[in-house]
Design an enzyme around this catalytic site. Sequence first.
Site, short mmCIF file in Angstrom:
data_model
loop_
_atom_site.label_atom_id
_atom_site.label_comp_id
_atom_site.label_asym_id
_atom_site.label_seq_id
_atom_site.Cartn_x
_atom_site.Cartn_y
_atom_site.Cartn_z
CE1 TYR A 114 65.79 -8.28 -16.13
CE2 TYR A 114 64.12 -9.11 -17.61
CZ TYR A 114 64.41 -8.78 -16.17
OH TYR A 114 63.92 -8.80 -14.93
CB SER A 135 44.34 11.24 5.91
OG SER A 135 44.49 11.28 6.44
CD GLU A 194 59.20 12.22 1.41
OE1 GLU A 194 57.76 12.11 1.91
OE2 GLU A 194 60.55 11.77 2.10
CE LYS A 226 48.88 14.49 -0.66
NZ LYS A 226 48.45 13.82 -1.81
CG ASP A 266 47.53 12.62 -8.37
OD1 ASP A 266 46.87 12.17 -7.00
OD2 ASP A 266 46.56 13.33 -8.70
CE1 TYR A 319 53.90 6.97 2.39
CE2 TYR A 319 53.49 7.55 -0.32
CZ TYR A 319 53.21 6.77 0.04
OH TYR A 319 51.83 6.28 0.79
CE LYS A 352 45.98 17.63 -1.78
NZ LYS A 352 45.20 17.66 -1.76
CB CYS A 373 32.13 23.53 -44.52
SG CYS A 373 32.85 24.62 -43.53
CB CYS A 393 32.65 27.34 -47.79
SG CYS A 393 33.22 25.65 -47.76
CB CYS A 408 35.36 21.61 -45.16
SG CYS A 408 34.83 23.08 -46.64
CB CYS A 433 36.59 26.28 -47.26
SG CYS A 433 36.09 26.59 -45.91
S1 IVH Z 1 53.13 9.86 3.92
C1 IVH Z 1 51.80 9.91 8.13
N1 IVH Z 1 54.75 10.72 1.52
O1 IVH Z 1 49.65 11.00 0.25
C2 IVH Z 1 52.66 10.34 6.59
N2 IVH Z 1 52.48 10.55 1.66
O2 IVH Z 1 47.42 12.52 1.82
C3 IVH Z 1 50.96 9.32 5.12
N3 IVH Z 1 51.37 10.54 -1.03
O3 IVH Z 1 48.02 8.62 1.32
C4 IVH Z 1 51.99 9.97 3.99
N4 IVH Z 1 53.35 11.40 -2.05
O4 IVH Z 1 48.84 8.31 -0.74
C5 IVH Z 1 53.36 10.46 1.78
N5 IVH Z 1 56.29 11.42 -0.36
C6 IVH Z 1 54.98 11.58 0.29
C7 IVH Z 1 53.89 10.89 -0.52
C8 IVH Z 1 52.68 10.94 0.34
C9 IVH Z 1 51.69 10.55 -1.64
C10 IVH Z 1 49.68 10.33 -0.75
C11 IVH Z 1 49.88 8.82 0.26
C12 IVH Z 1 48.75 9.12 1.08
C13 IVH Z 1 48.20 10.56 0.74
C14 IVH Z 1 48.31 11.09 2.31
#
Ligand code: IVH
Length: 677
Positions: free
Chosen positions: A37, A83, A116, A118, A120, A228, A317, A411, A414, A429, A435
């Site tokens: 590569y 969100s 899916e 979630k 982070d 996603y 969660k 220490c 001791c 120590c 000790c």
């Molecule tokens: S869907 C309308 N899918 O979670 C749906 N979000 O609290 C919008 N996130 O801002 C999000 N994995 O950063 C979706 N498989 C997933 C996700 C995901 C992580 C995060 C994303 C979003 C936050 C929502």
Amino acid sequence: MAKKGPAQEIDHLRRQLVEWNHQYYVLDDPSVPDSDYDAAMNRLLELEAAHPELVTPDSPSQRVGGAPLPEFRQVNHELPMLSLGNAFSAQDMVDFNRRLLDRLGEGEQELEYACEPKLDGIAVSLLYRDGALERGATRGDGTTGEDITHNVKTIRSVPLRLRGRGYPSLLEVRGEVYMPRSGFEALNDRARERGEKLFVNPRNAAAGSLRQLDPKVTAARPLELCSYSVGLVEGGELPGRHSDILERLSGWGLRINADSRVEKGVDACARYYDELAARRDALPYDIDGIVYKVNEIALQERLGFVSRAPRWAIARKFPAQEESTRLLDVEFQVGRTGAITPVARLEPVFVGGVTVSNATLHNADEIARLGLKIGDSVIVRRAGDVIPQVVSVITERRPRGARPVTFPERCPVCDSPVEREPDAAVFRCTGGLVCAAQQKAAIKHFASRRAMDIDGLGDKLVEQLVDGGLVANVAGLYHLTLEQLVALERMGEKSAQNLLEALEKSKQTTLPRFIFALGIREVGEATALNLARHFGDWPQLVDAGEEALLEVDDVGPVVADHLRQFFDAEANLDVVQQLLDAGVTWPSMARPAAAEQPLAGQTWVVTGKLEALSRDEAKAHLQSLGAKVAGSVSAKTTRVVAGPGAGSKLAKAGELGVDVIDEAALLRLLADNAIEL
Ligand code: IVH
């Protein structure tokens, strides 16, 4: 064949690099070594430098493009980035499902959900126009984000151009940019070496890496993208199910989560949650829950949105792995080798599924790095079985009267002076065997199951024995009498008798166990085993000079030095002599001289999966019969042991006509040479 012109060669190199990149970063399945590569990339850079008119924005050379930006431009999201509502229990999910069914009014059908992990990380939007990446943006407040095109281009799992065909002329892909745990650890290791500030967790590291004006900084960070969903779509049709849309994205070269699954009904959704929760700590990246999405797009459209979140999706969660609490005090523990470890005493807090009231602070440098004061509010992290860590201080909440942490000069056990090792963060120590803390730790280690395996000699009892002055070192254990033991608090005659029997039994040991039990610094079980095999018996080991020690597998200068220091200390050899005098013994492992060993002069290779042995064990047994064990097959290879799943090494053996045997044949050979498994 006509010689290729530069344009053709550039085109060829680009195709190759894009393909290899896709295999490596999107499919996790590299087909060529890194060196190929790199060579292709270097050649491309060379040609592009000579022919700047041939450089295109989607060339793989353009990932780390231009100069730092003066500032971030704002981006207005054509469709808001939403969100998700949260669920914290299985019941919340049941209620959510109920609300959807009621709203849809279609009786008791089971809804299909795309489930899916979630991730982070940081939500991003990637806009592809006619297949070319035009713009990358952060979510921002959902309506307005920041233009981070220069940074997303450096992420190798972000295609600069979509693959295949059939994509809409305008396609906005949404996904999460995250930092895998391994990359995060490596990044922090490097920062630690340089004395730089550490990132608190992979999410913060990902966020910090994306918010860089200089793309070179981002390029050096191990970021990945997982897609996603989609946002804006024009000039093309997408399938009617969310899971099928993701499959399409995958076909166009975008990475999607391999752990996603479609499930029917809430029970199956709950099982998915439990499964992922159980695997959470073993995943290569951080996740903080499960996202459930109604899979049918037509149903999604009927359900619509409430304020800033879709009605058709919810995030369930996981229990938090980070919580804040207060640092009540810092205490100092003395370990087996005298190392003094600061331990945080915390106001008890429920985190990662348990109540935590202590956390390790590692060493003085860590305390300085955190800027920790007693009384501070701190963030404590407990992930999986890893011991709880203090990851940061919430300085805004520092109370008046917070006290600095001072390392003891003597220490705490001791009262011997404490020394800081040159170039190391560790305070030790200097009391050594006087000790009590070191005595206790050494005896506990000596008695432990994988060392001398003295049944019934638990931690509490060791403390009693040392505190009561009955035992000061490991040899003292073998002089204990029944009268002494029964006189101890909470010790009956029967237990005392049992302990004496266990001590007697422990005298018949093996050389590797004995070496390990001595607790020599940096000499773990594996090293002890290697030393025992190499030297065969104790006198040969004690007499070995540095050079001879360095010949042992996995022994480097540091371990060799610790070994020499241990053997050079009269007091240690004294204790060993007392142990031998007390009757501690083991069968010699000395083998016939090299030339007489059955596999002397042979080179073996072990590949594929073995059943009865691990590959390392097979390797060690072969070595004990005099064979060299190599990592790759060549014309010099005598024999290959191949288990199921053997790949290129087996093929190579075939090509070179090297003898191949299976595990059963290996086991027969070992048995014939009186090797016990
Ligand atoms: S869907 C309308 N899918 O979670 C749906 N979000 O609290 C919008 N996130 O801002 C999000 N994995 O950063 C979706 N498989 C997933 C996700 C995901 C992580 C995060 C994303 C979003 C936050 C929502």
